[in-house]
Each structure stands twice: as C-alpha cells, then as structure tokens.
Design an enzyme around this catalytic site. Structure first.
Site, PDB file in Angstrom:
ATOM      1  N   GLY A 205       0.840  -1.349  -0.009  1.00  0.00           N
ATOM      2  CA  GLY A 205       0.083   0.106   0.193  1.00  0.00           C
ATOM      3  C   GLY A 205       0.685   1.137  -0.021  1.00  0.00           C
ATOM      4  O   GLY A 205       2.044   1.221  -0.532  1.00  0.00           O
ATOM      5  N   ASN A 206       0.268   2.382   0.426  1.00  0.00           N
ATOM      6  CA  ASN A 206       0.972   3.533   0.313  1.00  0.00           C
ATOM      7  C   ASN A 206       0.300   4.578   1.486  1.00  0.00           C
ATOM      8  O   ASN A 206      -0.599   4.082   2.138  1.00  0.00           O
ATOM      9  CB  ASN A 206       1.224   4.456  -0.872  1.00  0.00           C
ATOM     10  CG  ASN A 206      -0.378   4.821  -1.412  1.00  0.00           C
ATOM     11  OD1 ASN A 206      -0.782   5.290  -0.921  1.00  0.00           O
ATOM     12  ND2 ASN A 206      -0.520   3.928  -2.743  1.00  0.00           N
ATOM     13  N   ARG A 207       0.950   5.737   1.770  1.00  0.00           N
ATOM     14  CA  ARG A 207       0.509   6.464   2.821  1.00  0.00           C
ATOM     15  C   ARG A 207      -0.642   7.372   2.628  1.00  0.00           C
ATOM     16  O   ARG A 207      -1.144   8.486   3.497  1.00  0.00           O
ATOM     17  CB  ARG A 207       1.730   7.296   3.542  1.00  0.00           C
ATOM     18  CG  ARG A 207       2.943   6.547   4.124  1.00  0.00           C
ATOM     19  CD  ARG A 207       3.877   7.087   4.684  1.00  0.00           C
ATOM     20  NE  ARG A 207       4.872   6.199   5.016  1.00  0.00           N
ATOM     21  CZ  ARG A 207       5.055   5.772   6.016  1.00  0.00           C
ATOM     22  NH1 ARG A 207       4.124   5.231   7.024  1.00  0.00           N
ATOM     23  NH2 ARG A 207       6.289   5.061   6.393  1.00  0.00           N
TER      24      ARG A 207
END
Ligand code: FMN
Length: 333
Positions: A205-207
């Site tokens: 995922g990412n932030r």
C-alpha cells in the site's frame, strides 16, 4: 471554505452533544465565525465553557439575556447558516411545529438563512413515525437534513440513529452556503491509496489518506456539480456524492475508465500503485516457509490512459507525490 460566514451552532440534549465540540472546532478551522447556542438539555451533557473556549463568541443558553434584550432575532437575522448538531427529537418537533420556547427554537424561527439539522437518537426514536413526519415537514421547507449513521449507540445498543460524522455535518454546512457555480458539470474524482494483495492478509500500500480527494468531492458537490468519487479510502464524504469503493489499482482503472468519458472534469487525486505482485498467493504465506520472493509487474498508468482518450473540452487533473526536489519545467510557448 466558510471564511467570513456567521454560523450559529445549535447543540441539544443528547449523548452525541460531545461530538458537537468537534463540529465546532472544524467550523472554526474552516474559517467560520461560530456562535454556539446550547439548549438547557445540552448543558446536562456538555459544558458551555468548552464551546465558549473553542468558538468565536461565548456560548449562549437563554432567551433572557441582560445585555442582549432580543438575542434570537439578532442571532437569526445575522446568521449566514444555522446548524443543529445533534438535533433531538424534541427540537425537531418544536421546529417543525413552529414552537419557540427557548433560545435555539426561537432563533430557528427568526432566520431566513439556510438551516442544517443533524438528528441523533436511539433507533426506536429515529424510526418513530412522529420523528420521520417532522423531518419530512422540515425537508419540505428546504431544511438540509444530515441523516444519522448506523453504529454503536449509547447504552451499548447498535442501530440507526448515531450522529453523522463531524466531517459530514461540516460538509453539509459548506454545501448549504455554497454558490452553485459548478451546477451542470459532471465531476469524477479519485481518492485514497490502492492496496495490491500479496496474499489474503497482506498487501502493498502507500501512505495516502484520501483526505484530498474526499475534500475535492465535498467541495464540488457543495458547488452544485454531479460528483462521482472512486475511492480506496474509508472516510466520510458529503451526501449527494456517488461513491464507488475500490481496493486495487485494477479496480480503480476499471471504475474510472468506465465513467471518464461522461465527465467534464476528472481529478485523479488517488495514489495508485505503480507495481503489484504478479501472482498473489491464494493462502497466507507462512513465516516458517522463509522470506518470499515477490515478483512485481507494472500497473496501468490510469492518467496516461485517460489522457489518450480525453474527449474535447474535458479538464483532466493529475497529481504526483515526490520525495525529492522537482524543478518546474521551463514555460513553453
Ligand atoms: C442519557 C440521556 C440521553 C438522551 N439522548 C437523547 C438523544 O440522543 N436524542 C434525543 O432526541 N433525545 C435524547 N434524550 C432525551 C432528551 O434529553 C430530552 O428529550 C430533552 O428534553 C431534550 O432537550 P432539548 O431538545 O431541549 O435539548 C436523552 C435523555 C437522556 C437522559
């Protein structure tokens, strides 16, 4: 979003009154001049000092005010918008029937400003025909109703009647005062960070929080646009937005490309994964099997795909997060 707007925040006597503190703070953060008006019932649940400390003026609780002989007309006439959050069954009934036996209900009758009502009560009360009939009367008069959510209620019960999230209440206030300068436009917004499965429980995922895309959708719908939000984020959004939830980059690609041709404006605020595991494991990878070798492949660049099929006149907006300094390209003629 509410810069310079005078907002009367009515707070009534339900357990959700504590959430009105957050609504107050968010209204002030949005630039509003907030005047809290608490019913006597509300003061049993929250202290007026808290609202006085957070708002733009001291909280008011009474029609009978020594320094202000007619407080309800001053409040009602000078308000740009009035929001009641939470709204009890009692205040909804009083407002629907034109009763004005306290400062809040008198102020509601003494205004021509838009009014937003966010009910909160136990499911039995919420579903009672008297409450629903009173809300239908108010909606018929143009009052903006922010429906409650389903969820945990006071006393451990679960059901419909929980006050809408503070963000949703504030979005309704913004919508109530907004100038509909985007009316007639169809706007497609993407939001959030996609998740690419490694196995059934792990993902890459990412932030991205989705805050920016959801805020853009809220603003566009408040300004009269027909808005579709394709989102990988689980966060509140204003009523009236058509929400399409997605998880992976492939789902986002499919959802966006199926809708983009009909959009006048496409805003790609989502953080779409650039790479995904070629073959996600069907079962959870076991630690005892050692560190897995995960082969990645590129996902489709949705923005490039959109640019390649952009209808004439469509506005396409893209974002890219960078962690190193990016020099602006020299202007070209
Ligand atoms: C613990 C407690 C919780 C309550 N919660 C709610 C509520 O969530 N919604 C509601 O409509 N009434 C609720 N009530 C009833 C109201 O407090 C009561 O109708 C009161 O007269 C409302 O006053 P107001 O509308 O002037 O604030 C609750 C009462 C108690 C004692």
């Amino acid at each position: 979003m509410l810069a310079g707007k005078r907002v009367v925040l009515g707070v009534t006597g339900g357990v959700a009154a504590y959430k009105a503190v957050e609504v107050c703070r968010r209204l002030v953060d949005a630039g509003a001049h907030v005047i809290p008006v608490l019913t006597e019932g509300a003061t049993r649940f929250v202290g007026e000092v808290t609202f006085s400390a957070l708002a733009s003026e001291p909280a008011q609780t009474s029609l009978w005010h020594e320094r202000d002989p007619i407080p309800h007309t001053r409040l009602g006439q000078s308000a740009d918008v009035i929001v009641v959050a939470p709204a009890t069954a009692r205040v909804i009934a009083a407002y629907a029937h034109g009763l004005s036996d306290d400062l809040l209900t008198a102020t509601l009758l003494a205004t021509r400003a838009p009014v937003v009502v966010a009910p909160a009560m136990h499911t039995e009360m919420w579903e009672h025909p008297a409450v629903q009939d009173n809300l239908a009367v108010l909606a018929g008069r143009g009052v903006h109703i922010v429906d409650p959510e389903e969820g945990r209620l006071a006393g451990g019960d679960v059901g419909a009647g929980r006050l809408a999230a503070p963000e949703a209440v504030v979005a309704a206030v913004v919508a109530a005062v907004a100038v509909p300068d985007l009316a007639g436009l169809s706007v497609l917004v993407t939001a959030g960070g996609t998740r690419e499965p490694i196995d059934p429980v792990r993902f890459i995922g990412n932030r991205s929080s989705g805050k920016q895309g959801h805020a853009l959708a809220d603003e566009a719908v408040a300004r009269g646009a027909k808005v579709t939000l394709v989102t990988a984020a689980d966060r509140p959004v204003a009523g009236g937005v058509d929400v399409v939830p997605v998880t992976t980059a492939a789902e986002m690609e499919h959802a966006v490309l199926a809708r983009s041709d009909a959009a006048d404006v496409v805003v790609m605020a989502a953080a779409v994964a650039d790479f995904r595991p070629v073959t996600p494991a069907p079962d959870k990878l076991k630690k005892s099997d050692g560190v897995p070798a995960i082969t990645l492949e590129a996902t489709t660049d949705i923005l490039v795909a959109l640019a390649g099929r952009k209808p004439p006149g469509q506005t396409l907006v893209g974002f890219a997060a960078e962690t190193s300094e990016v020099r602006a390209s020299p202007p070209t003629s």
